[in-house]
Scaffold this active site. Structure first.
Site, short mmCIF file in Angstrom:
data_model
loop_
_atom_site.label_atom_id
_atom_site.label_comp_id
_atom_site.label_asym_id
_atom_site.label_seq_id
_atom_site.Cartn_x
_atom_site.Cartn_y
_atom_site.Cartn_z
N SER A 111 30.76 43.97 39.75
CA SER A 111 30.51 42.63 40.31
C SER A 111 30.13 42.71 41.79
CB SER A 111 31.71 41.71 40.08
OG SER A 111 32.86 42.26 40.65
N ALA A 138 35.46 48.51 34.27
CA ALA A 138 36.02 49.86 34.32
C ALA A 138 36.60 50.19 35.69
CB ALA A 138 34.95 50.88 33.93
N ASP A 186 35.20 46.44 48.06
CA ASP A 186 34.10 46.73 47.13
C ASP A 186 32.75 46.32 47.71
OD1 ASP A 186 36.32 47.30 45.67
OD2 ASP A 186 36.09 45.67 44.24
C1 GLA Z 1 39.55 45.22 43.28
C2 GLA Z 1 39.25 44.31 44.47
C3 GLA Z 1 39.37 45.06 45.78
C4 GLA Z 1 40.69 45.83 45.88
C5 GLA Z 1 40.94 46.63 44.60
C6 GLA Z 1 42.30 47.27 44.61
O1 GLA Z 1 38.56 46.21 43.17
O2 GLA Z 1 37.96 43.76 44.37
O3 GLA Z 1 39.22 44.17 46.87
O4 GLA Z 1 41.75 44.96 46.15
O5 GLA Z 1 40.82 45.84 43.44
O6 GLA Z 1 42.40 48.21 45.62
#
Ligand code: GLA
Length: 384
Positions: free
Chosen positions: A126, A121, A170
């Site tokens: 992860s 989502a 993330d």
């Molecule tokens: C995913 C990737 C992040 C980032 C976003 C887009 O969540 O894991 O590193 O690149 O997409 O901003």
């Protein structure tokens, strides 16, 4: 699942009490999408949804995992050739392997874990999984990594064991998140600032299209490749100092337009504009100017839709409904290709907006979007 229940599941599964329990969250991102692998800025916050793991060291060289949600087990050693079959187990295996590659020696352990970050989502389930194990193993085996290195371990896991060439956002925010604060991270210098976030009179809410994105699909890596192509072209054409698209202006990009593909040009244009938007939002937040924040969010959506091409019909639909309802800001969040829109909504509009979005969406697509109010929380931590 409550922590006490997880602890019980652990005991039933492994026949011993869990020694400790750790948690790490998923994330939202206010603005700065697909900028983190371009040396630029992001603006995420950790949320009240994450992964919780009950763990006990087992004194062997083996890792034994129980996924409560998949009702599956996985067993592996720390050897490279022991790569587990199950995708979910590879995240944990990758974390262990990346620690070993950095000269650390985590030993065997048993773990049972569960999560409430919706999968696929765009809320980084992860990263939550990588971060909870990176954080826990670092502490339990006294490995001495700092939190930034733990984030890199999670990112390297994605690169080397999952096949997604993601940026650092993330994993970073899953480890560094702070209650009631968003973090602006400069992904080149890795400097970061916490911004208190409790917008008076507004709420942040996610609407989940329930379209599952497949970040692992080559689409994400292809976007990254385009960015690198464009940066390289600028570097090779008179700007040797350019490291990332972060360093490239629109004029510089224009000057190489004829030597790069139209697709790479569009992708790079989006990133250059998005970098500027994150800076604008940072300044707007300093003066509580949420109207500007909202305007930038819509611009990001249009950029992700038309230039970066990572939106989809369902996301665009929800974005249109938000605009029609007078919602202050709305855009696709995360990697894209499905998942959620993030919406900055005036409190006075909140209920009407959600009602309208649900009715219109189910009329169009035959099901209601899921609604997640955003609560900004702390990053990875030990619970017991
Ligand atoms: C995913 C990737 C992040 C980032 C976003 C887009 O969540 O894991 O590193 O690149 O997409 O901003």
């Amino acid at each position: 699942m409550k922590v006490q229940n997880l602890v019980k599941v652990f005991e039933n599964t492994f026949g011993q009490p869990a020694g400790s329990v750790f948690a790490a969250p998923g994330r939202v991102n206010l603005i700065g999408e697909h900028t983190d692998y371009n040396g630029s800025f992001v603006f995420p916050g950790a949320i009240d949804k994450g992964i919780t793991a009950a763990i006990r060291l087992n004194g062997t060289g083996q890792v034994r995992l129980w996924s409560v949600d998949y009702e599956e087990k996985a067993v592996f050693s720390m050897e490279e050739q022991d790569l587990p079959q199950a995708m979910w187990a590879r995240y944990v295996f990758g974390v262990c392997r990346e620690m070993v590659k950095r000269g650390a020696a985590p030993g065997g352990f048993d773990a049972a874990f569960t999560g409430d970050v919706p999968l696929g989502a765009g809320m980084s389930s992860s990263a939550a999984l990588e971060s909870v194990f990176a954080y826990a193993l670092n502490e339990l085996f006294s490995l001495g990594f700092d939190k930034m290195e733990l984030a890199r371990i999670g990112q390297a896991t994605e690169h080397n064991y999952v096949g997604v060439k993601c940026g650092i956002m993330d994993q970073f925010v899953s480890l560094f998140g702070k209650k009631d604060h968003l973090v602006r991270l400069d992904t080149r210098s890795m400097e970061y600032n916490y911004f208190p976030f409790h917008p008076q009179g507004y709420r942040l809410v996610l609407l989940d299209t329930l379209v599952k994105h497949e970040l692992a699909s080559s689409a994400y890596n292809k976007r990254r490749q385009s960015c690198e192509n464009a940066a390289r072209a600028v570097r090779d054409n008179g700007h040797p100092q350019v490291e990332y698209l972060r360093d490239v202006s629109m004029d510089m990009l224009q000057s190489v337009r004829s030597v790069i593909s139209e697709e790479d040009f569009k992708r790079a244009t989006y990133v250059i504009e998005e970098t500027q938007r994150v800076l604008t939002v940072g300044e707007a937040l300093e003066r509580d100017d949420y109207e500007t924040v909202g305007r930038m969010m819509y611009q990001t959506h249009y950029g992700m839709r038309d230039l970066y091409e990572v939106s989809c019909r369902e996301l665009d639909f929800l974005n249109d409904v938000a605009l029609e309802c007078g919602v202050t800001g709305s855009r696709v969040m995360g990697g894209g290709f499905g998942g959620c829109t993030i919406n900055l909504v005036k409190e006075t509009l909140y209920d009407t907006f959600l009602e309208k979005a649900k009715t219109a969406y189910s009329k169009e697509f035959g099901r209601e979007p899921k609604v997640y109010p955003v609560v900004i929380c702390d990053g990875a931590r030990r619970l017991l």
